[in-house]
Write an enzyme that holds these catalytic residues in place. Structure first.
Site, PDB file in Angstrom:
ATOM      1  N   ALA A 145      97.762  54.854  90.981  1.00 52.40           N
ATOM      2  CA  ALA A 145      96.443  54.549  90.444  1.00 52.40           C
ATOM      3  C   ALA A 145      95.385  55.550  90.914  1.00 52.40           C
ATOM      4  O   ALA A 145      94.408  55.796  90.211  1.00 52.40           O
ATOM      5  CB  ALA A 145      96.033  53.132  90.824  1.00 52.40           C
ATOM      6  N   THR A 146      95.570  56.133  92.088  1.00 52.59           N
ATOM      7  CA  THR A 146      94.617  57.158  92.533  1.00 52.59           C
ATOM      8  C   THR A 146      94.581  58.305  91.534  1.00 52.59           C
ATOM      9  O   THR A 146      93.511  58.739  91.101  1.00 52.59           O
ATOM     10  CB  THR A 146      95.019  57.677  93.932  1.00 52.59           C
ATOM     11  N   ASN A 151      89.685  45.183  95.307  1.00 54.10           N
ATOM     12  CA  ASN A 151      90.803  45.150  96.238  1.00 54.10           C
ATOM     13  C   ASN A 151      90.449  44.538  97.581  1.00 54.10           C
ATOM     14  O   ASN A 151      91.331  44.163  98.331  1.00 54.10           O
ATOM     15  CB  ASN A 151      91.362  46.560  96.440  1.00 54.10           C
ATOM     16  N   GLN A 193      94.836  46.151  90.921  1.00 50.48           N
ATOM     17  CA  GLN A 193      95.039  44.873  91.598  1.00 50.48           C
ATOM     18  C   GLN A 193      95.269  43.716  90.626  1.00 50.48           C
ATOM     19  O   GLN A 193      95.533  42.600  91.074  1.00 50.48           O
ATOM     20  CB  GLN A 193      93.818  44.538  92.479  1.00 50.48           C
ATOM     21  N   ALA A 207     102.481  50.813  90.512  1.00 46.72           N
ATOM     22  CA  ALA A 207     103.655  49.938  90.599  1.00 46.72           C
ATOM     23  C   ALA A 207     103.726  49.204  91.933  1.00 46.72           C
ATOM     24  O   ALA A 207     104.208  48.078  92.009  1.00 46.72           O
ATOM     25  CB  ALA A 207     104.935  50.758  90.399  1.00 46.72           C
ATOM     26  N   HIS A 208     103.200  49.818  92.993  1.00 49.37           N
ATOM     27  CA  HIS A 208     103.518  49.314  94.335  1.00 49.37           C
ATOM     28  C   HIS A 208     102.722  48.075  94.735  1.00 49.37           C
ATOM     29  O   HIS A 208     103.004  47.496  95.783  1.00 49.37           O
ATOM     30  CB  HIS A 208     103.360  50.415  95.386  1.00 49.37           C
ATOM     31  N   THR A 258     108.254  67.284  86.435  1.00 47.39           N
ATOM     32  CA  THR A 258     109.500  66.574  86.173  1.00 47.39           C
ATOM     33  C   THR A 258     109.272  65.075  86.335  1.00 47.39           C
ATOM     34  O   THR A 258     108.757  64.615  87.348  1.00 47.39           O
ATOM     35  CB  THR A 258     110.583  67.056  87.155  1.00 47.39           C
ATOM     36  N   CYS A 273      93.575  52.365 102.548  1.00 46.60           N
ATOM     37  CA  CYS A 273      93.322  53.802 102.650  1.00 46.60           C
ATOM     38  C   CYS A 273      92.099  54.062 103.511  1.00 46.60           C
ATOM     39  O   CYS A 273      91.760  55.180 103.800  1.00 46.60           O
ATOM     40  CB  CYS A 273      93.150  54.455 101.299  1.00 46.60           C
TER      41      CYS A 273
HETATM   42  C1  LIG Z   1      91.637  48.815  93.083  1.00 48.93           C
HETATM   43  C2  LIG Z   1      92.529  49.927  93.468  1.00 48.93           C
HETATM   44  N1  LIG Z   1      92.499  51.093  92.800  1.00 48.93           N
HETATM   45  C3  LIG Z   1      93.282  52.130  93.107  1.00 48.93           C
HETATM   46  C4  LIG Z   1      94.184  52.053  94.129  1.00 48.93           C
HETATM   47  C5  LIG Z   1      95.024  53.251  94.440  1.00 48.93           C
HETATM   48  O1  LIG Z   1      96.352  53.057  94.027  1.00 48.93           O
HETATM   49  P1  LIG Z   1      97.543  54.011  94.505  1.00 48.93           P
HETATM   50  O2  LIG Z   1      97.873  53.590  95.878  1.00 48.93           O
HETATM   51  O3  LIG Z   1      98.639  53.728  93.551  1.00 48.93           O
HETATM   52  O4  LIG Z   1      97.084  55.420  94.428  1.00 48.93           O
HETATM   53  C6  LIG Z   1      94.277  50.857  94.868  1.00 48.93           C
HETATM   54  C7  LIG Z   1      95.180  50.679  96.015  1.00 48.93           C
HETATM   55  O5  LIG Z   1      95.416  51.492  96.852  1.00 48.93           O
HETATM   56  C8  LIG Z   1      93.429  49.774  94.518  1.00 48.93           C
HETATM   57  O6  LIG Z   1      93.481  48.629  95.200  1.00 48.93           O
HETATM   58  C1  LIG Z   2     110.038  77.755  89.859  1.00 47.94           C
HETATM   59  C2  LIG Z   2     109.603  76.348  89.607  1.00 47.94           C
HETATM   60  N1  LIG Z   2     108.346  75.978  89.895  1.00 47.94           N
HETATM   61  C3  LIG Z   2     107.912  74.729  89.684  1.00 47.94           C
HETATM   62  C4  LIG Z   2     108.732  73.761  89.153  1.00 47.94           C
HETATM   63  C5  LIG Z   2     108.176  72.390  88.933  1.00 47.94           C
HETATM   64  O1  LIG Z   2     108.682  71.482  89.878  1.00 47.94           O
HETATM   65  P1  LIG Z   2     108.533  69.899  89.711  1.00 47.94           P
HETATM   66  O2  LIG Z   2     109.559  69.512  88.729  1.00 47.94           O
HETATM   67  O3  LIG Z   2     108.808  69.356  91.063  1.00 47.94           O
HETATM   68  O4  LIG Z   2     107.152  69.613  89.250  1.00 47.94           O
HETATM   69  C6  LIG Z   2     110.064  74.113  88.839  1.00 47.94           C
HETATM   70  C7  LIG Z   2     111.017  73.156  88.238  1.00 47.94           C
HETATM   71  O5  LIG Z   2     110.781  72.363  87.394  1.00 47.94           O
HETATM   72  C8  LIG Z   2     110.496  75.427  89.067  1.00 47.94           C
HETATM   73  O6  LIG Z   2     111.743  75.793  88.772  1.00 47.94           O
END
Ligand SMILES: Cc1ncc(COP(=O)(O)O)c(C=O)c1O
Ligand SMILES: Cc1ncc(COP(=O)(O)O)c(C=O)c1O
Lengths: 140, 386, 386, 140
Positions: free
Chosen positions: C72-73, C152, C180, C201-202, C238, C321
């Site tokens: 979410a960040t 939150n 949340q 998701a977490h 990826t 955080c």
């Molecule tokens: C309201 C709210 N927004 C954003 C976040 C950030 O989510 P994430 O930890 O997936 O970056 C959180 C929790 O950390 C949250 O409670």
């Molecule tokens: C040379 C190179 N740089 C960057 C990336 C991107 O990496 P990632 O898939 O972790 O974002 C890749 C592979 O996808 C790569 O081969």
């Protein structure tokens, strides 16, 4: 790129890929290509008594190209030469689910078959017209 | 369908079972938020810091220089945007090459649209970027030089020590995309004098979706994301403990001194058989390649058909993130290959779990497919052969 | 040390075993890169698209509106930066509130430094933001309104349907941070007319390090990261198949209609016991709260000592955080609490695996600690009681 | 925040927390506080024959505050009143590994004990000096 089962079958075993023996009589051939589209195709048609007895092809290109050439060759075989005038590669495209961006490649096959047709016309001294002015042959 | 053979380890690798075990244990036993100060939070934090130390130890750098990200794409973006967007120069300048990964090239182009001047240095026909070309491109307002260590399509290794030395001479920080080299080639970031280095876990039998940016002590960078103090303020967001633990385990397991020769032996065995195919052409300087990649073109064969014909061997044209797009590889293009030759290129890449039997079988299938497709295209015009 | 009780499910949750099973299966059996076009790549792609559909189905939105991110960040950053940084207006305007998550507040402040005008709307003493206050803040050049669904720290629910309606009237897109609320409260993004919505998701027994941004069809956004065509060009890199599969499984398992009442019952049971402690004060509108969070202050007690005294109950002051930083909560401050009262606040949050026995025991320990610390501070001046 | 084992032990069971019975003779007390630092402390010392017989405290503040008050009370007990002049809260800070940013809170304890000292001086009509002009008492 995803390929349908029909493309797969024809690409893996294109039954009409190949050449007609040079000594066979009544053979016309035609090529079409487009470098930008990465496609080349050559058809050979063996014609006797106004009927396409055999159709063979060679092709350079993508799997859809190979499959479409095979489909067209099969479609032509056993049909009267007038079929060349009615042939519509979109029918092959539909049967093989060729994506729209690849239709240009199939048009090069129309070109190749148009060359065949003109060769036949030149041999016979007359134009090949659709027998019924547009009715499509039923698929066999 | 014949047995599937995976020779696309440069796109991604399967998880090492020991990495999976570490991740599973973390997911089951260490569920808290590493930013929480309570006891379970501190246990999670400890796991993160242990992973950071393992990774740092492998690289011979201080643990504090490792900033976790979601992968090398983000690391590359952070390195380039973070250095150039808030630079003191009004029109800062970036030097990079034509053969970088898309995440560098596209970021460089996005920076161009936002007023950054960019020089894209060419490579030679072997895929090698001459350090002198880079030196010539550096200007007084150059804020960063970004060069990949190992090219993901050809496996060609750039001369990072020489490039780092010239950057040091000119007082310009150097960013190195080491996504393809970490764990396979020795890296001496601090000895060479690299300022920033992008890494990812999933090319090394670690999990997808986690990577790191090495940020040399004293190197200043603006964050891309805001919110939360995680990762020295350079990368906010709840730390994904299991992902980081997985990366730590993967990096600890990887040893260039042991894995490099093993991979090279497999790759050489594969390459020998592929080169025996008539019309085969090796792309990339033969003697300057990372151990896991071989890139070959086959004249007179359409690339898409070749890949389809050998579809039970998972290989790649270009890189995986481009494999949906029909355009020919920008890397092979920069090396001067014709569209036809570039289009027929196969990138085959071996990994920890590749066997000799697999590379033999793959080579056999490629040879058979090339022959079949050449026969199918007998009589084709010369341009089809590149 | 007494038995550990985890009541910090608003910071993060433990993985549901069914989510772990789905992730493990994916890590073991589906290792390829979802961007690869070969058969294993397509299998990975299918897993990603199935997860996308599950998530979309849960939210009642088209699958194509879901863009995967690292959490979410990142989603919040993408929503705000992506809308405001490349806006046609020369000085676009952002409306948000004082009580957003740090990833929204810090992004808003970073945008301010880059020339965006920002209005931070206040909340009332109950932590509620009046829709009229937001309406008043909207200007002709307002490019985005960003309001969280559930706070939150306090669990207070903002009136998103009313806020969305007024944004629609004024022709301004609305971004909602639903980190949340997803899975705990019903969401009707399309019915309400929300333009952008951040998820993670977490907080829902899924993995850390993966989230999503809902991007309404037709809503235009500039990407933060460049390189690769993944996620409609909005988020390259990826795709982390196992993470996305885990999120899909977690979202499918979460059902507000079933989980909401169960969580609320537990939370109410906990709250009843905490309110019985002399000097306890509930923070946030009692009748407008998400089912999983209770935030209480205890007058005459130092917050740090209280948390240390109940250290075997994992709870939080502020959000995770921020829990490293000694500053008092910006949310409780905005609600007008004194530093002392804000400092003594505990956020307790229940989850799927919390039991009645655990909340009873936690309440007992808090009551005991408050009494002991009050005795320890007998005779302290009035300011200590807030 | 991480707390050392000594903080934990004293915070969980601060043996000298509490008050001396109002009827006990020879008791002085002193308070110190700082609202910005969120700290308040009160010491009571029972003095007889120039020796601190008992030391008790009350405190509002963080765990380090509570532990430090307990440490100081223990340190003072059994020592001659001159110990008040030599007392250095940094000794408590070191023993408890109090982080530097919290040292300000401990200085408020020095304040409270200075009040006790002045009360004793007022009662005795003379100044309490370190017995040896600087030598620190050994820890007992
Ligand atoms: C309201 C709210 N927004 C954003 C976040 C950030 O989510 P994430 O930890 O997936 O970056 C959180 C929790 O950390 C949250 O409670
Ligand atoms: C040379 C190179 N740089 C960057 C990336 C991107 O990496 P990632 O898939 O972790 O974002 C890749 C592979 O996808 C790569 O081969």
């Amino acid at each position: 790129m995803e390929y349908g089962s029909e493309v797969l079958r024809r690409f893996d075993a294109p039954l009409r890929a190949g050449e007609i023996e040079p000594e066979a009589p009544g053979v016309v051939s035609g090529e079409g290509d487009d470098r930008a589209l990465n496609v080349w195709v050559r058809f050979q048609l063996e014609v006797a008594d106004g009927v396409i007895r055999r159709a063979r092809f060679r092709a350079f290109g993508c799997p859809h190209t190979v499959a479409a050439a095979d489909w067209l060759a099969e479609w032509l075989e056993g049909r009267p030469v007038q079929a060349l005038a009615e042939l519509d590669v979109r029918r092959a495209a539909a049967a093989l689910e060729v994506p729209p961006e690849k239709l240009g490649k199939l048009l090069r096959m129309e070109d190749a078959l148009a060359v065949c047709r003109r060769a036949l016309e030149a041999r016979n001294g007359d134009r090949l017209e659709s027998q019924d002015g547009g009715r499509r042959w039923p698929c066999h | 369908m014949s047995e599937e053979i995976y020779l696309d380890n440069a796109a991604t690798t399967s998880l090492d079972p020991r990495v999976l075990a570490a991740m599973t244990e973390c997911l089951e036993r260490n569920p808290a938020n590493p930013s929480s100060t309570h006891a379970p939070g501190r246990r999670a934090r400890r796991a993160v810091e242990e992973a950071r130390e393992r990774i740092a130890a492998r690289l011979g750098v201080p643990a504090g220089t490792i900033v976790f990200t979601s992968g090398a794409t983000e690391s590359n973006n952070l390195a380039l945007q973070g250095t150039l967007l808030h630079h003191a120069e009004r029109t800062p300048h970036l030097v990079t090459t034509r053969i970088e990964h898309k995440s560098v090239l596209d970021t460089a182009r996005a920076l161009e649209r936002r007023g950054v001047a960019v020089t894209f240095v060419e490579c030679d026909a072997d895929g090698v970027v001459a350090p002198e070309r880079l030196a010539e491109a550096i200007r007084p307002e150059t804020a960063l030089v970004s060069v990949m260590h190992v090219n993901n399509e050809t496996g060609v290794v750039q001369d990072i020590p020489a490039i780092a030395a010239l950057c040091r001479d000119r007082g310009v920080p150097l960013h190195v995309d080491a996504a393809q080299s970490v764990g396979k080639l020795p890296l001496d970031l601090e000895g060479w004098g690299v300022a920033l280095c992008s890494m990812t876990a999933h090319k090394l039998h670690g999990p997808k979706g986690v990577g790191a940016l090495y940020v040399r002590e004293g190197m200043r960078l603006a964050p891309l994301l805001h919110g939360g103090e995680q990762e020295r303020g350079l990368r906010p967001g709840t730390l994904a403990t299991h992902q980081i633990v997985g990366m730590g385990q993967a990096y600890e397991l990887a040893d260039p001194a042991r894995d490099g020769p093993r991979l090279a032996a497999l790759r050489d065995r594969l390459e020998r058989q592929l080169r025996a195919i008539p019309g085969a052409r090796l792309n990339g300087a033969p003697e300057r390649r990372a151990p896991h990649i071989v890139n070959m073109s086959f004249s007179g064969v359409d690339g898409e058909s070749l890949r389809f014909a050998v579809r039970d061997v998972a290989v790649s044209s270009g890189s995986a993130c481009m494999s949906d797009s029909p355009e020919a590889s920008h890397v092979l293009g920069a090396m001067g290959l014709s569209d036809a030759l570039a289009g027929s290129a196969l990138r085959l890449s071996v990994g920890r779990f590749t066997t000799e039997r697999e590379v033999d079988e793959a080579a056999r299938r490629v040879a058979e497919a090339v022959e079949r497709l050449r026969t199918l295209a007998a009589g084709a015009p010369a341009w089809c052969s590149g």
